[in-house]
Write a protein that holds these residues in place. Structure first.
Motif, PDB file in Angstrom:
ATOM      1  N   UNK A 192       0.846  -1.196   0.000  1.00 39.16           N
ATOM      2  CA  UNK A 192       0.000   0.000   0.000  1.00 39.16           C
ATOM      3  C   UNK A 192       0.885   1.250   0.000  1.00 39.16           C
ATOM      4  N   UNK A 193       1.688   1.443  -1.036  1.00 43.75           N
ATOM      5  CA  UNK A 193       2.682   2.519  -1.035  1.00 43.75           C
ATOM      6  C   UNK A 193       2.088   3.928  -0.974  1.00 43.75           C
ATOM      7  N   UNK A 194       0.879   4.127  -1.502  1.00 41.52           N
ATOM      8  CA  UNK A 194       0.283   5.463  -1.532  1.00 41.52           C
ATOM      9  C   UNK A 194      -0.162   5.926  -0.142  1.00 41.52           C
ATOM     10  N   UNK A 195      -0.409   4.978   0.759  1.00 42.58           N
ATOM     11  CA  UNK A 195      -0.828   5.331   2.123  1.00 42.58           C
ATOM     12  C   UNK A 195       0.250   5.052   3.157  1.00 42.58           C
ATOM     13  N   UNK A 196       1.462   4.724   2.677  1.00 43.34           N
ATOM     14  CA  UNK A 196       2.543   4.364   3.605  1.00 43.34           C
ATOM     15  C   UNK A 196       2.874   5.498   4.568  1.00 43.34           C
ATOM     16  N   UNK A 197       2.979   6.720   4.039  1.00 39.59           N
ATOM     17  CA  UNK A 197       3.327   7.869   4.892  1.00 39.59           C
ATOM     18  C   UNK A 197       2.248   8.115   5.926  1.00 39.59           C
ATOM     19  N   UNK A 198       0.985   7.912   5.542  1.00 33.59           N
ATOM     20  CA  UNK A 198      -0.125   8.135   6.477  1.00 33.59           C
ATOM     21  C   UNK A 198      -0.204   7.041   7.535  1.00 33.59           C
ATOM     22  N   UNK A 199      -0.098   5.792   7.092  1.00 32.63           N
ATOM     23  CA  UNK A 199      -0.210   4.672   8.038  1.00 32.63           C
ATOM     24  C   UNK A 199       0.977   4.644   8.998  1.00 32.63           C
ATOM     25  N   UNK A 200       2.176   4.771   8.462  1.00 35.59           N
ATOM     26  CA  UNK A 200       3.389   4.735   9.290  1.00 35.59           C
ATOM     27  C   UNK A 200       3.810   6.165   9.633  1.00 35.59           C
ATOM     28  N   UNK A 201       2.907   6.881  10.294  1.00 34.67           N
ATOM     29  CA  UNK A 201       3.208   8.249  10.718  1.00 34.67           C
ATOM     30  C   UNK A 201       4.237   8.234  11.848  1.00 34.67           C
ATOM     31  N   UNK A 202       4.818   9.397  12.103  1.00 33.41           N
ATOM     32  CA  UNK A 202       5.838   9.490  13.152  1.00 33.41           C
ATOM     33  C   UNK A 202       5.270   9.067  14.507  1.00 33.41           C
ATOM     34  N   UNK A 203       4.058   9.525  14.809  1.00 35.49           N
ATOM     35  CA  UNK A 203       3.418   9.175  16.081  1.00 35.49           C
ATOM     36  C   UNK A 203       3.217   7.673  16.196  1.00 35.49           C
ATOM     37  N   UNK A 204       2.760   7.040  15.115  1.00 38.80           N
ATOM     38  CA  UNK A 204       2.509   5.597  15.153  1.00 38.80           C
ATOM     39  C   UNK A 204       3.812   4.804  15.268  1.00 38.80           C
ATOM     40  N   UNK A 205       4.867   5.284  14.629  1.00 38.25           N
ATOM     41  CA  UNK A 205       6.162   4.609  14.724  1.00 38.25           C
ATOM     42  C   UNK A 205       6.701   4.652  16.151  1.00 38.25           C
ATOM     43  N   UNK A 206       6.567   5.812  16.788  1.00 37.71           N
ATOM     44  CA  UNK A 206       7.002   5.942  18.191  1.00 37.71           C
ATOM     45  C   UNK A 206       6.196   5.001  19.076  1.00 37.71           C
ATOM     46  N   UNK A 207       4.885   4.914  18.816  1.00 40.43           N
ATOM     47  CA  UNK A 207       4.023   4.029  19.599  1.00 40.43           C
ATOM     48  C   UNK A 207       4.431   2.568  19.422  1.00 40.43           C
ATOM     49  N   UNK A 208       4.736   2.162  18.190  1.00 43.65           N
ATOM     50  CA  UNK A 208       5.155   0.779  17.932  1.00 43.65           C
ATOM     51  C   UNK A 208       6.463   0.447  18.640  1.00 43.65           C
ATOM     52  N   UNK A 209       7.400   1.385  18.639  1.00 45.62           N
ATOM     53  CA  UNK A 209       8.670   1.171  19.338  1.00 45.62           C
ATOM     54  C   UNK A 209       8.438   1.084  20.849  1.00 45.62           C
ATOM     55  N   UNK A 210       7.574   1.953  21.374  1.00 42.43           N
ATOM     56  CA  UNK A 210       7.290   1.950  22.811  1.00 42.43           C
ATOM     57  C   UNK A 210       6.673   0.625  23.251  1.00 42.43           C
ATOM     58  N   UNK A 211       5.739   0.111  22.460  1.00 44.22           N
ATOM     59  CA  UNK A 211       5.119  -1.183  22.780  1.00 44.22           C
ATOM     60  C   UNK A 211       6.138  -2.310  22.680  1.00 44.22           C
ATOM     61  N   UNK A 212       6.977  -2.265  21.645  1.00 44.52           N
ATOM     62  CA  UNK A 212       8.000  -3.304  21.453  1.00 44.52           C
ATOM     63  C   UNK A 212       8.999  -3.342  22.600  1.00 44.52           C
ATOM     64  N   UNK A 213       9.256  -2.197  23.203  1.00 47.26           N
ATOM     65  CA  UNK A 213      10.215  -2.127  24.308  1.00 47.26           C
ATOM     66  C   UNK A 213       9.570  -2.379  25.670  1.00 47.26           C
ATOM     67  N   UNK A 214       8.253  -2.223  25.769  1.00 41.67           N
ATOM     68  CA  UNK A 214       7.568  -2.328  27.064  1.00 41.67           C
ATOM     69  C   UNK A 214       7.050  -3.735  27.354  1.00 41.67           C
ATOM     70  N   UNK A 215       6.385  -4.356  26.379  1.00 45.91           N
ATOM     71  CA  UNK A 215       5.788  -5.670  26.610  1.00 45.91           C
ATOM     72  C   UNK A 215       6.795  -6.735  27.053  1.00 45.91           C
ATOM     73  N   UNK A 216       8.016  -6.780  26.492  1.00 43.49           N
ATOM     74  CA  UNK A 216       8.979  -7.795  26.944  1.00 43.49           C
ATOM     75  C   UNK A 216       9.314  -7.713  28.431  1.00 43.49           C
TER      76      UNK A 216
END
Length: 351
Positions: free
Chosen positions: A170-194
């Motif tokens: 879905x390259x046309x919506x990549x920038x929208x889906x993988x926004x800066x806020x969402x990327x930070x959230x994904x990293x935070x979850x990846x570091x917290x759940x373990x």
């Protein structure tokens, strides 16, 4: 290359590098605090335990093997630290690399640095020491962080696979889906759940009684050899490993498999051979890291406890030390953007 941000907003997102460094610094501080709290707690609880320390037999008991092993792992450790630091510096210093893929890669490199630092320094000390012991509190603290950082690696690999799936399918919506806020959230979850997963297994292990001569046939404090050294029932521990532990281990892998299946289906629909090659090249490095990491992890942990052998120790080296050392080479050798950024970085250092 599709940039993460629009050209007019690029100046704003040049602060991403500083943001990444700040998060990494805060995570280091948090890990140090957790280490101190865990060590104090384990020392207090250990007053009722039958052992005060464990003996780590390491990779070899032969005296003539210790110095060569010390040189080998010291070299691997220095290469790992240097390579991953260069990746982080290259990403943070280059505005053209402020994309989700490189954002996640910088955190993967940072996690790899912490991962090997949790393991290799203790190995180096034991190689040159006749008394290869580790205290009860230090052993459980090491095991805690091994599982935290190992599972963080696993979650970040899954997040990176999802990013590649969105970019290709879905390259046309990549920038929208993988926004800066969402990327930070994904990293935070990846570091917290373990941390929750690791804390559960550490507390359960801390309830066990160990034999007076607790010899661990390993070079680190891992849950399998520790359970084999226990004199009390490990039924609850084994059930937890086979249920919760299996879910935590397999879930990120299934996300990666799903992402790559969707990517493969999409790429096969591309009519031109050049388009297919370009799509596969963007995933080649990540796929290599996934095979190296999960292949050795599954070999170690999807086996009965009674069959734990020397081969498992070698496989542990692969997913802890070797994969962390090879990641910078895998991601940079086939990536023109990283090589260009590293060239600029080294050029500035030389000048």
């Amino acid at each position: 290359m599709t940039l993460w941000v629009d050209r007019k907003d690029r100046k704003k997102h040049r602060l991403t590098g500083l943001f990444v460094v700040t998060i990494m610094r805060e995570r280091c501080v948090l890990n140090c605090r957790i280490t101190s709290i865990l060590a104090d707690s384990m020392e207090e609880i250990n007053q009722t335990s039958s052992v005060s320390e464990f003996i780590l037999l390491g990779l070899s008991s032969l005296p003539e093997d210790q110095k060569p092993l010390f040189i080998l792992f010291l070299t691997m450790y220095l290469v790992t630290i240097t390579g991953n630091l260069l990746i982080i510096l290259a990403i943070c210093s280059d505005p053209h690399l402020q994309t989700p893929m490189y954002f996640f890669l910088s955190f993967l490199s940072f996690t790899d640095i912490c991962f090997v630092t949790t393991i290799v320094p203790r190995m180096l000390v034991n190689f040159l020491s006749e008394k290869k012991t580790i205290s009860y509190a230090r052993c459980l603290t090491q095991m805690y962080f091994i599982y935290v950082l190992g599972n963080t690696d696993s979650c970040l690999l899954a997040v990176m696979a999802f990013d590649r799936y969105v970019a290709i399918c879905d390259p046309f919506h990549h920038v929208t889906i993988m926004s800066h806020h969402r990327c930070v959230l994904l990293v935070a979850v990846s570091c917290s759940l373990p941390h929750l997963h690791s804390l559960l297994h550490t507390l359960l292990l801390n309830q066990l009684t160990f034999c007076n001569s607790s010899v661990i046939h390993h070079f680190l404090c891992d849950i399998n050899p520790l359970l084999k050294s226990s004199c009390s029932s490990t039924f609850v521990n084994n059930i937890t490993i086979k249920t919760e532990g299996l879910v935590v281990l397999v879930t990120p892998f299934l996300c990666i498999v799903f992402s790559y299946i969707r990517i493969l289906i999409t790429v096969l629909k591309i009519p031109s051979a050049a388009g297919k090659h370009k799509a596969f090249s963007t995933c080649g490095s990540h796929f290599t890291v996934v095979i190296l990491f999960y292949g050795s992890v599954f070999y170690v942990y999807l086996k009965p406890l009674s069959s734990y052998t020397v081969r498992d120790r070698v496989a542990t080296i692969v997913y802890t030390v070797l994969s962390s050392m090879l990641n910078p080479f895998i991601y940079s050798l086939r990536n023109k953007d990283i090589k260009r950024s590293l060239g600029k970085l080294m050029g500035r250092r030389m000048s």
